[in-house]
Design a protein around this motif. Sequence first.
Motif, PDB file in Angstrom:
ATOM      1  N   LYS A  47       0.512  -1.564  -0.114  1.00 53.45           N
ATOM      2  CA  LYS A  47      -0.157  -0.072   0.224  1.00 53.45           C
ATOM      3  C   LYS A  47       0.848   0.859  -0.261  1.00 53.45           C
ATOM      4  CE  LYS A  47      -3.602   2.482   2.728  1.00 53.45           C
ATOM      5  NZ  LYS A  47      -4.492   1.449   3.690  1.00 53.45           N
ATOM      6  N   ILE A  48       1.909   1.132   0.840  1.00 51.21           N
ATOM      7  CA  ILE A  48       3.018   2.641   1.063  1.00 51.21           C
ATOM      8  C   ILE A  48       3.204   2.289  -0.440  1.00 51.21           C
ATOM      9  CG2 ILE A  48       4.780   3.077   1.989  1.00 51.21           C
ATOM     10  CD1 ILE A  48       3.774   2.002   4.855  1.00 51.21           C
ATOM     11  N   ALA A  49       4.119   1.478  -0.975  1.00 52.47           N
ATOM     12  CA  ALA A  49       4.675   2.130  -2.551  1.00 52.47           C
ATOM     13  C   ALA A  49       3.431   1.912  -2.934  1.00 52.47           C
ATOM     14  CB  ALA A  49       5.276   0.269  -3.130  1.00 52.47           C
ATOM     15  N   LEU A  50       2.693   1.904  -3.634  1.00 49.68           N
ATOM     16  CA  LEU A  50       1.319   2.468  -3.947  1.00 49.68           C
ATOM     17  C   LEU A  50       1.474   3.730  -4.228  1.00 49.68           C
ATOM     18  CD1 LEU A  50      -1.425  -0.617  -4.727  1.00 49.68           C
ATOM     19  CD2 LEU A  50       0.722   0.239  -6.043  1.00 49.68           C
ATOM     20  N   ASN A  51       1.180   4.442  -2.517  1.00 47.02           N
ATOM     21  CA  ASN A  51       1.094   5.725  -2.484  1.00 47.02           C
ATOM     22  C   ASN A  51       1.727   7.334  -3.228  1.00 47.02           C
ATOM     23  OD1 ASN A  51      -1.122   5.841  -1.086  1.00 47.02           O
ATOM     24  ND2 ASN A  51      -0.645   5.175   0.855  1.00 47.02           N
ATOM     25  N   ASN A  52       3.413   5.880  -2.840  1.00 50.73           N
ATOM     26  CA  ASN A  52       4.936   6.442  -3.516  1.00 50.73           C
ATOM     27  C   ASN A  52       4.800   6.893  -4.984  1.00 50.73           C
ATOM     28  OD1 ASN A  52       5.641   6.912  -0.723  1.00 50.73           O
ATOM     29  ND2 ASN A  52       6.327   4.874  -1.244  1.00 50.73           N
ATOM     30  N   TYR A  53       3.711   5.724  -5.299  1.00 47.17           N
ATOM     31  CA  TYR A  53       3.628   5.890  -7.112  1.00 47.17           C
ATOM     32  C   TYR A  53       2.773   6.592  -7.649  1.00 47.17           C
ATOM     33  CZ  TYR A  53       3.451   4.656 -11.921  1.00 47.17           C
ATOM     34  OH  TYR A  53       2.902   4.090 -13.014  1.00 47.17           O
ATOM     35  N   SER A  54       1.719   7.466  -6.440  1.00 54.40           N
ATOM     36  CA  SER A  54       1.254   8.375  -6.860  1.00 54.40           C
ATOM     37  C   SER A  54       1.562   9.311  -7.096  1.00 54.40           C
ATOM     38  CB  SER A  54      -0.725   8.170  -6.314  1.00 54.40           C
ATOM     39  OG  SER A  54       0.608   8.428  -4.351  1.00 54.40           O
ATOM     40  N   THR A  55       2.821   9.365  -6.144  1.00 51.73           N
ATOM     41  CA  THR A  55       3.575  10.940  -6.091  1.00 51.73           C
ATOM     42  C   THR A  55       4.536  11.010  -7.476  1.00 51.73           C
ATOM     43  OG1 THR A  55       3.639  10.723  -3.418  1.00 51.73           O
ATOM     44  CG2 THR A  55       5.737  12.184  -4.613  1.00 51.73           C
ATOM     45  N   ALA A  56       4.489  10.491  -7.995  1.00 51.58           N
ATOM     46  CA  ALA A  56       5.568   9.962  -9.282  1.00 51.58           C
ATOM     47  C   ALA A  56       4.773  10.243 -10.767  1.00 51.58           C
ATOM     48  CB  ALA A  56       6.465   8.397  -9.771  1.00 51.58           C
ATOM     49  N   LEU A  57       3.453   9.714 -10.295  1.00 53.09           N
ATOM     50  CA  LEU A  57       2.222  10.095 -11.497  1.00 53.09           C
ATOM     51  C   LEU A  57       2.005  11.511 -11.729  1.00 53.09           C
ATOM     52  CD1 LEU A  57      -0.181   7.188 -11.006  1.00 53.09           C
ATOM     53  CD2 LEU A  57       1.954   7.492 -12.875  1.00 53.09           C
ATOM     54  N   ARG A  58       2.053  11.640 -10.316  1.00 52.32           N
ATOM     55  CA  ARG A  58       1.769  13.476 -10.061  1.00 52.32           C
ATOM     56  C   ARG A  58       3.243  14.450 -10.486  1.00 52.32           C
ATOM     57  NH1 ARG A  58      -1.633  15.704  -6.606  1.00 52.32           N
ATOM     58  NH2 ARG A  58      -0.249  17.359  -6.208  1.00 52.32           N
ATOM     59  N   LYS A  59       4.061  14.093 -10.965  1.00 52.94           N
ATOM     60  CA  LYS A  59       4.597  14.993 -11.130  1.00 52.94           C
ATOM     61  C   LYS A  59       4.935  14.465 -12.988  1.00 52.94           C
ATOM     62  CE  LYS A  59       8.341  14.211  -6.864  1.00 52.94           C
ATOM     63  NZ  LYS A  59       9.178  13.719  -6.551  1.00 52.94           N
ATOM     64  N   GLU A  60       4.363  12.808 -12.857  1.00 60.28           N
ATOM     65  CA  GLU A  60       5.731  12.887 -14.542  1.00 60.28           C
ATOM     66  C   GLU A  60       3.974  13.604 -15.295  1.00 60.28           C
ATOM     67  OE1 GLU A  60       5.156   9.040 -17.014  1.00 60.28           O
ATOM     68  OE2 GLU A  60       5.207   8.779 -15.041  1.00 60.28           O
ATOM     69  N   PHE A  61       2.790  13.660 -15.480  1.00 54.49           N
ATOM     70  CA  PHE A  61       1.635  14.511 -15.343  1.00 54.49           C
ATOM     71  C   PHE A  61       0.919  15.485 -15.272  1.00 54.49           C
ATOM     72  CE2 PHE A  61       1.684   9.512 -16.379  1.00 54.49           C
ATOM     73  CZ  PHE A  61       1.163   9.175 -17.488  1.00 54.49           C
ATOM     74  N   GLU A  62       0.276  16.278 -15.717  1.00 51.54           N
ATOM     75  CA  GLU A  62      -0.431  17.708 -15.375  1.00 51.54           C
ATOM     76  C   GLU A  62      -1.297  17.527 -15.139  1.00 51.54           C
ATOM     77  OE1 GLU A  62      -0.082  21.780 -13.932  1.00 51.54           O
ATOM     78  OE2 GLU A  62       2.107  20.022 -14.767  1.00 51.54           O
ATOM     79  N   PHE A  63      -2.208  16.688 -15.737  1.00 50.15           N
ATOM     80  CA  PHE A  63      -3.939  16.578 -15.416  1.00 50.15           C
ATOM     81  C   PHE A  63      -3.887  16.071 -14.110  1.00 50.15           C
ATOM     82  CE2 PHE A  63      -2.919  12.405 -17.879  1.00 50.15           C
ATOM     83  CZ  PHE A  63      -3.473  12.211 -17.020  1.00 50.15           C
ATOM     84  N   VAL A  64      -3.035  14.893 -13.303  1.00 45.48           N
ATOM     85  CA  VAL A  64      -3.302  14.180 -12.265  1.00 45.48           C
ATOM     86  C   VAL A  64      -2.313  14.968 -11.308  1.00 45.48           C
ATOM     87  CG1 VAL A  64      -2.429  12.111 -10.813  1.00 45.48           C
ATOM     88  CG2 VAL A  64      -2.730  12.239 -13.513  1.00 45.48           C
ATOM     89  N   LYS A  65      -1.820  16.281 -11.459  1.00 49.04           N
ATOM     90  CA  LYS A  65      -1.254  16.783 -10.195  1.00 49.04           C
ATOM     91  C   LYS A  65      -2.436  18.179  -9.757  1.00 49.04           C
ATOM     92  CE  LYS A  65       2.439  20.655  -9.552  1.00 49.04           C
ATOM     93  NZ  LYS A  65       3.967  20.864 -10.088  1.00 49.04           N
ATOM     94  N   GLU A  66      -3.483  18.382 -10.928  1.00 47.90           N
ATOM     95  CA  GLU A  66      -4.555  18.702 -10.854  1.00 47.90           C
ATOM     96  C   GLU A  66      -4.735  18.464  -9.572  1.00 47.90           C
ATOM     97  OE1 GLU A  66      -6.425  19.860 -14.835  1.00 47.90           O
ATOM     98  OE2 GLU A  66      -4.720  21.195 -14.938  1.00 47.90           O
ATOM     99  N   LEU A  67      -5.010  17.326  -9.587  1.00 50.49           N
ATOM    100  CA  LEU A  67      -6.370  16.369  -8.404  1.00 50.49           C
ATOM    101  C   LEU A  67      -5.405  16.679  -7.317  1.00 50.49           C
ATOM    102  CD1 LEU A  67      -9.012  14.815  -8.085  1.00 50.49           C
ATOM    103  CD2 LEU A  67      -7.688  12.532  -8.083  1.00 50.49           C
ATOM    104  N   ASN A  68      -5.831  16.534  -6.502  1.00 55.11           N
ATOM    105  CA  ASN A  68      -6.121  16.696  -5.118  1.00 55.11           C
ATOM    106  C   ASN A  68      -4.832  15.943  -4.203  1.00 55.11           C
ATOM    107  OD1 ASN A  68      -6.468  15.640  -2.000  1.00 55.11           O
ATOM    108  ND2 ASN A  68      -6.424  18.114  -1.761  1.00 55.11           N
ATOM    109  N   SER A  69      -4.192  15.586  -3.725  1.00 52.52           N
ATOM    110  CA  SER A  69      -3.258  14.948  -3.289  1.00 52.52           C
ATOM    111  C   SER A  69      -3.616  13.603  -2.644  1.00 52.52           C
ATOM    112  CB  SER A  69      -1.533  15.003  -2.670  1.00 52.52           C
ATOM    113  OG  SER A  69      -2.470  15.528  -1.503  1.00 52.52           O
ATOM    114  N   MET A  70      -4.947  13.532  -1.501  1.00 55.53           N
ATOM    115  CA  MET A  70      -5.293  12.784  -0.963  1.00 55.53           C
ATOM    116  C   MET A  70      -6.021  12.199  -1.494  1.00 55.53           C
ATOM    117  SD  MET A  70      -5.886  14.045   2.650  1.00 55.53           S
ATOM    118  CE  MET A  70      -4.406  13.833   3.684  1.00 55.53           C
ATOM    119  N   ALA A  71      -7.216  12.910  -2.937  1.00 51.34           N
ATOM    120  CA  ALA A  71      -7.632  12.105  -4.085  1.00 51.34           C
ATOM    121  C   ALA A  71      -7.050  10.720  -4.687  1.00 51.34           C
ATOM    122  CB  ALA A  71      -8.466  12.650  -4.297  1.00 51.34           C
TER     123      ALA A  71
END
Length: 394
Positions: A47-71
């Motif tokens: 679970k922790i690794a997937l949460n960290n992966y969501s952070t990587a996606l926010r850096k890679e895709f701009e439309f993902v970064k627009e969504l709230n981090s907790m979402a």
Amino acid sequence: MLVLEYKVKGKRQQYQAIDEAIKTTQFIRNKAIRYWMDAPKEQKVDKIALNNYSTALRKEFEFVKELNSMACQSATERAWLSIARFYDNCKSKKPGKKGFPRFQKDNRSVEYKTSGWSLHPTKRRITFTDKKGVGEVKLLGKWDIHTYPVKSIKRVRLVRKADGYYCQFAVDIEVKSEQRTGNGEIGLDVGLEYFYSDSNGHHEENPRFLRKAEKAIKHAQRQIYKKEKGKNQRRIARARYARKHLRVNRQRNEHAKRIARNLCKANALVAYEALNVKGMVKNHCLAKSINDVAWTLFRRWLEYFAGKFSTTVVAVNPRMTSQKCSDCGAIVKKSLSTRTHKCNCGCELQRDVNAAINILNLGKQARDGQSRSNATRVGTATLIGETLLEQVAT
């Protein structure tokens, strides 16, 4: 945990922004599933690794970064729940398919935790503060969200349904138990002729909501194919068809809720059949009728109200309950078409009432600890309708 649901009223641009947030949630979840699939065996993806992966996606895709981090974290948590369920089914050696995680293509909700939203002081409006552009929307409904402190709201979810958009609040409160009006004991035999027959001889009529609405549903479905693909009229026809199915679903839910509440409020012991509905619907002749009667939904409501009214509910193995005589215990073989139980001992009952009495007797044995193999006592129940992650984790 209590879930309060409001209808959301906003502008067309706001609805489009909600749809974009829902698509982003689906994208993050599917990317997390793919990340887990492609990970080497030496790398432990949790679970922790997937949460960290969501952070990587926010850096890679701009439309993902627009969504709230907790979402974004909520989206990866959905992926982990499907992975964890697959692991649990493998460890428990569940027969049949183990539920390998699949990619989602019909996501209809986006979930926020404790950030990314703010309630208006009147509690009749909510503002979403991330960069998706949802903004402030009105909340329509009669639930008393203003009676709960904002700190007790742990999750906020935007859901798209056939008749519009809804906002769900998961409020962290203790559900208070209520006083029962009676201390009776009852056994339930569910069926297709009647919704259930109890051990007292009462038959609850089967409402058959789908059968009654089937003509209108089929007409609405035919109208879809008369419209040209890609046109606005076809979209309107599809929405009309979906609303009819949504109405049937709500009718089933309210009916099951009302019946289960009345049973648990009036009885100290409720024994019911532990049916394998998933296997029963493989019979193509009865599948539609079995799905229409919604036995699993009724059972979930029974378990919920059992906790609310401090009622003992017992799931009984239904094997031979229809063939066994409730008076003398003899086995009287009969086909499904035989609706009357007649025994040499003189016992003559309606078939389902005889089965309900046998179910009640097995339920009493399980409650008293005499027969653990035939029945299982149900403990703390879960909240029906609570579709947030706390419900699934429980």
